[in-house]
Structures are given as C-alpha cells and as structure tokens.
Design a protein around this motif. Structure first.
Motif, PDB file in Angstrom:
ATOM      1  N   ARG A  61       0.949  -1.184   0.049  1.00  0.00           N
ATOM      2  CA  ARG A  61       0.091   0.152   0.044  1.00  0.00           C
ATOM      3  C   ARG A  61       0.709   1.387  -0.019  1.00  0.00           C
ATOM      4  O   ARG A  61       0.795   2.154  -0.762  1.00  0.00           O
ATOM      5  CB  ARG A  61      -0.867   0.125   1.282  1.00  0.00           C
ATOM      6  N   LEU A  93       0.873   4.267  -2.802  1.00  0.00           N
ATOM      7  CA  LEU A  93       0.596   5.589  -2.749  1.00  0.00           C
ATOM      8  C   LEU A  93       1.616   6.333  -3.169  1.00  0.00           C
ATOM      9  O   LEU A  93       1.554   7.456  -3.673  1.00  0.00           O
ATOM     10  CB  LEU A  93       0.309   5.611  -1.081  1.00  0.00           C
ATOM     11  N   GLU A 130      -3.648   8.610   1.383  1.00  0.00           N
ATOM     12  CA  GLU A 130      -3.857   7.495   2.114  1.00  0.00           C
ATOM     13  C   GLU A 130      -5.333   7.672   2.835  1.00  0.00           C
ATOM     14  O   GLU A 130      -6.013   6.833   2.519  1.00  0.00           O
ATOM     15  CB  GLU A 130      -2.963   7.040   3.251  1.00  0.00           C
ATOM     16  N   TRP A 144      -7.634   5.104   1.085  1.00  0.00           N
ATOM     17  CA  TRP A 144      -7.623   3.811   2.002  1.00  0.00           C
ATOM     18  C   TRP A 144      -8.185   4.351   3.319  1.00  0.00           C
ATOM     19  O   TRP A 144      -7.570   4.506   4.263  1.00  0.00           O
ATOM     20  CB  TRP A 144      -6.267   3.223   2.099  1.00  0.00           C
TER      21      TRP A 144
END
Length: 298
Positions: free
Chosen positions: A215, A219, A239, A243
């Motif tokens: 992740r 990003l 983020e 997310w």
C-alpha cells in the motif's frame, strides 16, 4: 526455427501446489503461436520435477538461483523471444481465448503497449473485477492505482526495450504499477472488455503477506503520477482519500461527505472527464469496503 508471436512469462518460486493448473491453462489456449517461458526462481519444492515432466515443446524453463520476483521478471523480459509478452502467475489460470483476443487488440492498435483484462476471483474470495477500458480511462486511473491486473497483461516487447522500461527494484510489491506508469509515456493502454484471468485469492500471496508495504508503495506511485500532472499531494492525504480507516455506516457517511468530493475533484484536476469517471469508481469501491467492515472508524 521461427520466433513465436507471444512469450508467456511465468515466474515461479515453490509453486508446485498450483503450477500444473496454470501450465494447462496456457497450453489450452486456442492461439498456439507462443512459447511458455517459466523462470524458476530457486524453487526447492516439487516445482523443478513438475516442469521437467511437462510434455509440451513450447515450454522453456530457465532455472535461477534465488533472486526474487523482480529479478526473475527482468530476466524473463531479457530472455523472451516473442514480440508480445503475456504475463501469468503460477497460482492463477488463463481463461480460454485470452491470448488470441489480446493479440487481436495489438494488431488493431500499433500504438498499444499494454493490454490487460477483467478477471474472476476464486479461492478465498469470489467475484468479477472490472478494469478501465480505454486509454483515457487507464491513464486517468494511474493517479488512483494500477489500471491493469499484472497477471492478465500482455506487453509489446519492442516498446519495453525502446523505452528502457523495466521492473524497478526500488518499487518492491508495486513493480507492475510502476511499469504501467512508465509505459503510459511510450504508448496506449487498454483492457479487454471481458474476463481473461482466474485470479486465486489465498493467504500466501504478496497482497496478503505484504499488504502494508505494498500500500505504501502504491501511494508513492500515485503521488508521483499526480506530480507528473502538476499536482502536489502528500502521501498521508492520499492515504486518507484512497484507503480510509474504520468501517460501518458512520465511517461510510463520513467518507461520502468529506473525502469523496475531494477524490472527484482530484480526478477532474488530473484528467478531466476521464478522471471524474475513475474517481467515482474508486469512491464507490471505498464506500463498499467501509460498509462491509464492522466497527467504528478510527
């Protein structure tokens, strides 16, 4: 001996459990002008024996000392003899007709450098994952995530070599996303408007074992792709937008009211109408994920 049109590139490390099914799915393709290049990255299970006993003249095995996925992929690019390179992982399976349909796409568009496909989830999860279709939508998606599923992609080998595009060792767990971002500077991107892959979901895959580092790398690439469009945004803010934490109805409402408008604006600023289309798709996916989780937002 004439060169194959397609090289199917399959790296494997200790993949004996599912390898045979992956090999069979390639050999069963109706498009037959391919070589199946398996890069065995230092397997110490039954993988070498399975490969040695597999009876198809198109299979070519390259045995390496353990070098890691990125090293194995780049060695495969160097050894590939086809003008087109189709990826497949050793725990997944090609759906019938995938190679032929992707080759047709490349024949129709000489500017095409990468063509993926929708895919079916199986194993620990089930469902169909849709991918962006057009070059404009694929490019717009690059600021939110990878627009192409790596094990479903076909690449134009000449474009990789002419553009100096490789799998980058400094982008571990997201080397495919970085590769597609670089290829977008060389030619066009697309996806088949139908599934071309059965994607196995299981606890041992990189996306499960290395979810956090993957992740973070995604990003980083999103931020770089935004910067290339003249938009500066911190990884921390990205983020929050891409997310969101927590779960449940309250978290979903908070995201819809506070973050989703920012995501849509980001899509517009980066890629206008195509960006808005992809932003809405991403936002809908995040809302569904929040609603599917239990508990309050953190």
């Amino acid at each position: 001996m004439s060169l194959p049109v397609v090289t199917v590139l399959m790296p494997v490390h200790n993949g004996a459990e599912h390898l045979l099914a992956a090999l069979d799915s390639v050999v069963a393709q109706d498009f037959a002008d391919f070589e199946l290049l398996v890069v065995d990255d230092g397997s110490d299970d039954d993988t070498p024996e399975i490969l040695a006993g597999y009876d198809d003249p198109r299979l070519r095995v390259l045995r390496l000392e353990r070098t890691g996925l990125i090293g194995a992929l780049n060695r495969g690019l160097d050894e590939a003899r086809g003008e087109l390179i189709a990826r497949l992982d050793a725990d997944d399976a090609m759906l019938p007709g995938r190679l032929g349909r992707q080759v047709e796409q490349f024949r129709r568009d000489p500017r095409l450098v990468a063509c993926g496909a929708d895919y079916l989830l199986f194993g620990a999860a089930e469902g169909v994952v849709r991918t962006p279709r057009s070059d404009a939508d694929c490019r717009a998606h690059l600021v939110f995530g990878s627009p192409i599923a790596h094990p479903a992609v076909m690449l134009r080998a000449g474009a990789l070599r002419a553009g100096g595009v490789r799998y980058r060792a400094d982008y571990p767990h997201a080397e495919d996303f970085k590769l597609f971002s670089e290829l977008a500077e060389v030619g066009t991107l697309a996806n088949l408007a139908e599934p071309g892959l059965r994607y196995r979901v299981h606890a041992g895959q990189i996306s499960q074992l290395e979810a956090g580092p993957q992740r973070a790398m995604h990003l980083r690439i999103c931020a770089e792709n935004l910067a290339a469009r003249g938009i500066t945004m911190s990884v921390e803010k990205l983020e929050r937008l891409l997310w969101p934490c927590g779960g449940g109805l309250l978290a979903a409402l908070r995201y819809a009211l506070r973050s989703l408008p920012e995501v849509v604006l980001l899509g517009w600023r980066s890629n206008r109408a195509a960006g808005v289309r992809q932003a809405l798709i991403v936002g809908r996916e995040r809302l569904r994920a929040l609603l599917s989780r239990s508990g309050a937002a953190s």
